[in-house]
Design a protein around this motif. Sequence first.
Motif, PDB file in Angstrom:
ATOM      1  N   GLU A  67       0.856  -1.189   0.000  1.00  0.00           N
ATOM      2  CA  GLU A  67       0.000   0.000   0.000  1.00  0.00           C
ATOM      3  C   GLU A  67       0.899   1.248   0.000  1.00  0.00           C
ATOM      4  O   GLU A  67       1.815   1.352   0.809  1.00  0.00           O
ATOM      5  CB  GLU A  67      -0.927  -0.029   1.234  1.00  0.00           C
ATOM      6  N   THR A  76     -11.793   4.002   0.058  1.00  0.00           N
ATOM      7  CA  THR A  76     -12.279   2.966   0.985  1.00  0.00           C
ATOM      8  C   THR A  76     -12.611   3.518   2.372  1.00  0.00           C
ATOM      9  O   THR A  76     -13.568   3.073   3.004  1.00  0.00           O
ATOM     10  CB  THR A  76     -11.217   1.839   1.035  1.00  0.00           C
ATOM     11  N   PHE A  82     -22.435   2.802   1.887  1.00  0.00           N
ATOM     12  CA  PHE A  82     -23.540   2.023   1.329  1.00  0.00           C
ATOM     13  C   PHE A  82     -22.925   0.740   0.779  1.00  0.00           C
ATOM     14  O   PHE A  82     -22.193   0.778  -0.216  1.00  0.00           O
ATOM     15  CB  PHE A  82     -24.213   2.751   0.157  1.00  0.00           C
ATOM     16  N   VAL A 388     -18.047  -0.588  -2.675  1.00  0.00           N
ATOM     17  CA  VAL A 388     -17.870  -1.149  -1.333  1.00  0.00           C
ATOM     18  C   VAL A 388     -18.091  -2.668  -1.366  1.00  0.00           C
ATOM     19  O   VAL A 388     -17.274  -3.437  -0.879  1.00  0.00           O
ATOM     20  CB  VAL A 388     -18.786  -0.454  -0.305  1.00  0.00           C
TER      21      VAL A 388
HETATM   22  C1  LIG Z   1     -16.820  10.330  -1.230  1.00  0.00           C
HETATM   23  C2  LIG Z   1     -17.055   8.919  -1.729  1.00  0.00           C
HETATM   24  C3  LIG Z   1     -18.262   8.285  -1.433  1.00  0.00           C
HETATM   25  C4  LIG Z   1     -18.478   6.974  -1.873  1.00  0.00           C
HETATM   26  N1  LIG Z   1     -19.606   6.313  -1.459  1.00  0.00           N
HETATM   27  C5  LIG Z   1     -19.762   4.997  -1.751  1.00  0.00           C
HETATM   28  C6  LIG Z   1     -20.827   4.250  -1.192  1.00  0.00           C
HETATM   29  O1  LIG Z   1     -21.592   4.741  -0.352  1.00  0.00           O
HETATM   30  N2  LIG Z   1     -20.959   2.951  -1.578  1.00  0.00           N
HETATM   31  C7  LIG Z   1     -20.095   2.356  -2.456  1.00  0.00           C
HETATM   32  O2  LIG Z   1     -20.279   1.182  -2.787  1.00  0.00           O
HETATM   33  N3  LIG Z   1     -19.032   3.027  -2.942  1.00  0.00           N
HETATM   34  C8  LIG Z   1     -18.830   4.314  -2.593  1.00  0.00           C
HETATM   35  N4  LIG Z   1     -17.733   4.980  -3.040  1.00  0.00           N
HETATM   36  C9  LIG Z   1     -16.771   4.239  -3.867  1.00  0.00           C
HETATM   37  C10 LIG Z   1     -15.955   3.251  -3.043  1.00  0.00           C
HETATM   38  O3  LIG Z   1     -15.387   3.913  -1.941  1.00  0.00           O
HETATM   39  C11 LIG Z   1     -14.876   2.646  -3.924  1.00  0.00           C
HETATM   40  O4  LIG Z   1     -15.469   2.047  -5.065  1.00  0.00           O
HETATM   41  C12 LIG Z   1     -14.038   1.586  -3.233  1.00  0.00           C
HETATM   42  O5  LIG Z   1     -13.590   2.007  -1.978  1.00  0.00           O
HETATM   43  C13 LIG Z   1     -12.861   1.274  -4.138  1.00  0.00           C
HETATM   44  O6  LIG Z   1     -11.885   0.563  -3.427  1.00  0.00           O
HETATM   45  P1  LIG Z   1     -10.457   0.372  -4.097  1.00  0.00           P
HETATM   46  O7  LIG Z   1      -9.689  -0.507  -3.222  1.00  0.00           O
HETATM   47  O8  LIG Z   1     -10.644  -0.024  -5.529  1.00  0.00           O
HETATM   48  O9  LIG Z   1      -9.847   1.855  -4.177  1.00  0.00           O
HETATM   49  P2  LIG Z   1      -9.187   2.780  -3.048  1.00  0.00           P
HETATM   50  O10 LIG Z   1      -9.925   2.739  -1.782  1.00  0.00           O
HETATM   51  O11 LIG Z   1      -8.994   4.114  -3.701  1.00  0.00           O
HETATM   52  O12 LIG Z   1      -7.794   2.100  -2.787  1.00  0.00           O
HETATM   53  C14 LIG Z   1      -6.766   2.113  -3.738  1.00  0.00           C
HETATM   54  C15 LIG Z   1      -5.478   2.020  -2.941  1.00  0.00           C
HETATM   55  O13 LIG Z   1      -4.400   1.754  -3.826  1.00  0.00           O
HETATM   56  C16 LIG Z   1      -3.280   2.449  -3.351  1.00  0.00           C
HETATM   57  N5  LIG Z   1      -2.355   2.609  -4.481  1.00  0.00           N
HETATM   58  C17 LIG Z   1      -2.601   3.189  -5.674  1.00  0.00           C
HETATM   59  N6  LIG Z   1      -1.518   3.118  -6.469  1.00  0.00           N
HETATM   60  C18 LIG Z   1      -0.566   2.469  -5.753  1.00  0.00           C
HETATM   61  C19 LIG Z   1       0.789   2.097  -6.022  1.00  0.00           C
HETATM   62  N7  LIG Z   1       1.377   2.371  -7.204  1.00  0.00           N
HETATM   63  N8  LIG Z   1       1.480   1.437  -5.057  1.00  0.00           N
HETATM   64  C20 LIG Z   1       0.909   1.133  -3.850  1.00  0.00           C
HETATM   65  N9  LIG Z   1      -0.368   1.476  -3.555  1.00  0.00           N
HETATM   66  C21 LIG Z   1      -1.086   2.135  -4.495  1.00  0.00           C
HETATM   67  C22 LIG Z   1      -3.833   3.770  -2.851  1.00  0.00           C
HETATM   68  O14 LIG Z   1      -2.943   4.407  -1.942  1.00  0.00           O
HETATM   69  C23 LIG Z   1      -5.142   3.328  -2.219  1.00  0.00           C
HETATM   70  O15 LIG Z   1      -5.023   3.066  -0.850  1.00  0.00           O
HETATM   71  C24 LIG Z   1     -17.489   6.294  -2.654  1.00  0.00           C
HETATM   72  C25 LIG Z   1     -16.290   6.940  -2.951  1.00  0.00           C
HETATM   73  C26 LIG Z   1     -16.056   8.229  -2.498  1.00  0.00           C
HETATM   74  C27 LIG Z   1     -14.747   8.896  -2.803  1.00  0.00           C
END
Ligand SMILES: Cc1cc2nc3c(=O)[nH]c(=O)nc-3n(C[C@H](O)[C@H](O)[C@H](O)COP(=O)(O)OP(=O)(O)OC[C@H]3O[C@@H](n4cnc5c(N)ncnc54)[C@H](O)[C@@H]3O)c2cc1C
Length: 465
Positions: A67, A76, A82, A388
Amino acid sequence: MDPLKALADAERKPYWLDEDPFEPEPLPRIFGHTQADLAIVGGGFSGLWTALLAKERDPGRDVVLLEGQRVGWAATGRNGGFCHASLTHGLANGLERWPYEIADLHRLGVENFNAIEETIARYGIDCSFERTGELNVATEEWQLDEMSEVHTIGRELGADIEYLDRDQVRAEVNSPTYIAGVWERGDCAMIDPARLAWGLRLACLRLGVRIYEHSPIKHIVKDGAALRLTAPYGTVRANRVALGTGAFSPLLRRLRHYLAPVYDYALMTEPLTAEQLASIGWKNRQGMGDSANQFHYYRLTDDNSILWGGYDAIYYNGGRVKIGYDQRDATFLTLAEHFYETFPQLEDVRFSHKWGGLIDTCSRFSAFYGTGYGSRLAYAVGYTGLGVAATRFGANVMLDLLDGLDTERTRLRMVREKPVPFPPEPIRSGVIQLTRWSLARADANGGRRNLWLRTLDRFGLGFDS
Ligand SMILES: Cc1cc2nc3c(=O)[nH]c(=O)nc-3n(C[C@H](O)[C@H](O)[C@H](O)COP(=O)(O)OP(=O)(O)OC[C@H]3O[C@@H](n4cnc5c(N)ncnc54)[C@H](O)[C@@H]3O)c2cc1C
């Protein structure tokens, strides 16, 4: 209350990440060289689910998660919480894109959602999981047609879904702006997203996953039959790699064509008093959403604060991403004004937190999947604001692809097809801003879509959060 005043003392940080006693101590960064069967990049829900499921499928597999900052710090730990069963950013979007597959997608989404509830119970994760369902409300006549279509098809698919007229919807949650609603009773829960992420992190550690924080991967190259990932002070040689990097610059160049980083914003109110809560009803504590193109989502927390988010989805030209962009006063003001319009009886309530986060938008509004480096690497990105729950499904798809398995998941058209790419910059910025402007106009003009939106509709393209 004057919205400016109500926002004046709000902390500029995500509520869920603010001095929570559940927040764990940082984990070390990677120093030196290590090897692994599977290396996962990204410590959001996508990476965490992948790590957990990889260990559950094969406890002997050596799994490393890298990470760049802290686990759960990005989308996240900042979202609305939701946890919705949909794998397609809602039923309407799924129906439009995969009409022949929607029954399977619905069933797989419900199975995935039930498995999340079961996992949370099995690992004893305290994340305030409340199976409240979601109540979507119409505030304008033009929104009613799509609402009743979703209701009809939802019922045919076996969902526990109910249409509420004006009086019924206001009896659930009392706002003078509501004219109808559709309540999906099951298949959606409210959670504390940061606590879920921290709980999954602990579960992974207990199963033997090695997690490194503050370890951004700069590049990935072939290394014989494996891949080598390079961080500032260390490297990993891994047989397989899973990318869960969300909206951040993807390590696989070709993904840039499909992803646009979009900022979404939210407010949290101070906890409501018993009288304030009684004035809006909301006894069933559903997650709420309205139905305009620029929509709001809102929900209660376990201390009866209201999270109020959405509406603006901001793309900074050139796809710029900066820490400071997670604060946008103009958007906070608009959100606060809309809050008081929806709930005038809460005019005394102030806001305790204001923040934003990055969404990985793609033109089909739901994740896409694939492989690179001769199938040694898999990715799942593009969740566009509803990831989520769907990230757990995406994690299973990545593991199927990396293990070379032919499964019901990998056979889905939704999994095999890619979204239409966005055009390159600077045309991309122009196209996105024109689309945002057109959507706002459609909302202001009784839902009437201009020529530009109708053209995008014809090709199944769009912009959403
Ligand atoms: C304000 C807001 C409200 C939302 N509300 C909802 C909701 O109510 N319900 C829902 O289902 N979804 C919601 N979402 C969307 C949901 O949060 C995301 O779809 C989900 O968290 C995506 O998870 P992820 O792990 O793909 O991305 P992220 O949580 O963005 O995690 C990606 C991770 O990868 C890491 N990373 C990136 N590049 C590198 C690299 N080169 N090397 C090491 N680490 C790296 C980053 O640091 C980060 O921690 C919302 C999003 C936002 C911003």
